[in-house]
Design a protein around this motif. Structure first.
Motif, short mmCIF file in Angstrom:
data_model
loop_
_atom_site.label_atom_id
_atom_site.label_comp_id
_atom_site.label_asym_id
_atom_site.label_seq_id
_atom_site.Cartn_x
_atom_site.Cartn_y
_atom_site.Cartn_z
N ALA A 34 54.06 78.00 -20.21
CA ALA A 34 54.14 78.17 -18.48
C ALA A 34 55.15 77.08 -17.89
CB ALA A 34 52.86 78.24 -18.06
N TYR A 36 55.69 74.80 -14.28
CA TYR A 36 55.09 74.34 -12.75
C TYR A 36 56.30 73.67 -12.19
CZ TYR A 36 50.78 75.65 -15.01
OH TYR A 36 49.63 76.34 -15.63
N GLN A 38 56.65 70.62 -9.02
CA GLN A 38 55.75 69.85 -8.31
C GLN A 38 56.83 69.08 -7.46
OE1 GLN A 38 53.75 66.41 -10.33
NE2 GLN A 38 52.05 66.51 -8.65
N LYS A 42 52.66 66.43 -3.72
CA LYS A 42 51.96 67.90 -3.45
C LYS A 42 51.42 68.16 -4.88
CE LYS A 42 53.25 68.76 0.98
NZ LYS A 42 52.30 68.82 1.79
N ALA A 43 50.71 69.25 -4.90
CA ALA A 43 50.21 69.59 -6.17
C ALA A 43 50.95 70.41 -6.67
CB ALA A 43 48.88 70.33 -5.63
N PRO A 44 51.11 70.78 -8.01
CA PRO A 44 51.89 71.53 -8.73
C PRO A 44 51.72 73.02 -8.46
CG PRO A 44 51.02 69.82 -10.22
CD PRO A 44 50.14 69.87 -8.98
N LYS A 45 52.84 73.83 -8.54
CA LYS A 45 52.64 75.54 -8.53
C LYS A 45 53.21 76.04 -9.67
CE LYS A 45 53.24 75.10 -3.23
NZ LYS A 45 54.06 75.81 -2.31
N LEU A 46 52.64 76.97 -10.13
CA LEU A 46 52.86 77.81 -11.08
C LEU A 46 54.23 78.51 -10.92
CD1 LEU A 46 52.26 78.94 -14.05
CD2 LEU A 46 51.04 80.60 -12.84
N TYR A 49 54.64 82.33 -16.36
CA TYR A 49 53.49 82.15 -17.41
C TYR A 49 54.18 83.29 -18.69
CZ TYR A 49 52.31 86.64 -15.25
OH TYR A 49 52.28 87.91 -14.89
N LEU A 55 55.63 84.34 -11.50
CA LEU A 55 54.46 84.85 -10.79
C LEU A 55 54.87 85.45 -9.46
CD1 LEU A 55 51.24 84.02 -10.80
CD2 LEU A 55 51.90 81.99 -9.08
N TYR A 87 57.41 71.06 -14.74
CA TYR A 87 56.76 70.73 -16.36
C TYR A 87 56.25 71.80 -16.94
CZ TYR A 87 55.23 66.22 -14.04
OH TYR A 87 55.22 65.07 -13.18
N GLN A 89 54.23 73.78 -20.01
CA GLN A 89 52.57 73.78 -20.75
C GLN A 89 52.54 74.69 -21.65
OE1 GLN A 89 49.87 75.50 -18.46
NE2 GLN A 89 48.07 74.08 -18.88
N PHE A 98 50.81 69.53 -21.41
CA PHE A 98 52.19 69.40 -20.61
C PHE A 98 53.30 68.57 -21.14
CE2 PHE A 98 50.61 71.30 -16.78
CZ PHE A 98 48.90 71.17 -16.79
N GLN A 100 56.47 66.13 -20.63
CA GLN A 100 56.38 64.92 -19.59
C GLN A 100 57.30 64.93 -18.45
OE1 GLN A 100 58.46 65.83 -22.05
NE2 GLN A 100 60.37 64.39 -22.06
#
Lengths: 107, 121
Positions: A34, A36, A38, A42-46, A49, A55, A87, A89, A98, A100
């Motif tokens: 997957a 992501y 970032q 902010k938070a990561p977003k997918l 996948y 997505l 990132y 995963q 994940f 790096q």
């Protein structure tokens, strides 16, 4: 544990460029990769996948490929909003490690 | 709309305990696995723990195994992470995230906004 090694750690690119990020797993994760995105603070977003499935709502300039131990995220025609850290995963076995991260910067 | 809201972060001393929470809404909470991921200041993402839908199965990163406990209260639509014997290296923003699919616990989205845990004397 499965290690995920991303390269490069950073890349400088211009709007309109194509950017490719690679992730190598220390053992086979089948197609369970997957990706992501970032942005700072902010938070990561997918984004992607199962290696290559986008997505819903993710622009089609993002694509993923690979299998086994080598996986790639490609961004075609880089847009200003794409400058971020990406990132990979593995979701094949626990712990779901994940990479790096790869920072995509403006050239 | 799916929403995840973490709370409970703060400053604690090494060796102390802290519990962070994640309040969920907008979906049938009990049906989905939930994950905690952390990010130390200026660093990358580190997967911490996952709990299955219904809570019957849990898994942990080696770095927290034996010190952290993940749990859920489906009646309250809330996910927890109990953190004991905290160390300086546990300092991070802790994110909760929802599994996208019933058939894979690892792919997660969306994520909460995160709660900062700082371990320092």
């Amino acid at each position: 544990d499965i290690q995920m090694t991303q390269s490069p750690s950073s890349v400088s690119a211009s709007v309109g460029d194509r950017v490719t990020i690679t992730c190598r797993a220390s053992q086979s994760i089948r197609s369970w990769s997957a990706w992501y995105q970032q942005k700072p603070g902010k938070a990561p977003k997918l984004l992607i996948y199962a290696t290559s499935s986008l997505l819903s709502g993710v622009p089609s300039r993002f694509s993923g490929s690979g299998s086994g131990t080598e996986f790639t995220l490609t961004i075609n025609s880089l847009q200003p909003e794409d400058f971020a850290t990406y990132y990979c995963q593995q979701a094949n076995s626990f712990p779901h490690t994940f990479g790096q991260g790869t920072k995509v910067e403006i050239k | 709309e799916v929403q995840l809201l973490e709370s409970g972060g703060g400053l604690v001393q090494p060796g102390e305990s802290l519990r962070v929470s994640c309040a969920a809404s907008g979906f049938t909470f009990s049906n989905y696995a939930m994950t905690w991921v952390r990010q130390a200041p200026g660093k990358g993402l580190e997967w911490v723990s996952v709990i299955s839908g219904g809570g019957g199965s849990t898994h942990y990163a080696d770095s927290v195994k034996g010190r952290f406990t993940i749990s859920r209260d489906d009646s309250k639509n809330t996910l927890y992470l109990q953190m004991n014997n905290l160390r300086a290296e546990d300092t991070a923003v802790y994110y909760c995230a929802k599994a996208v699919f019933h058939w894979n616990d690892g792919v997660v989205d969306p994520w909460g906004q995160g709660t900062l845990v700082t371990v320092s004397s």
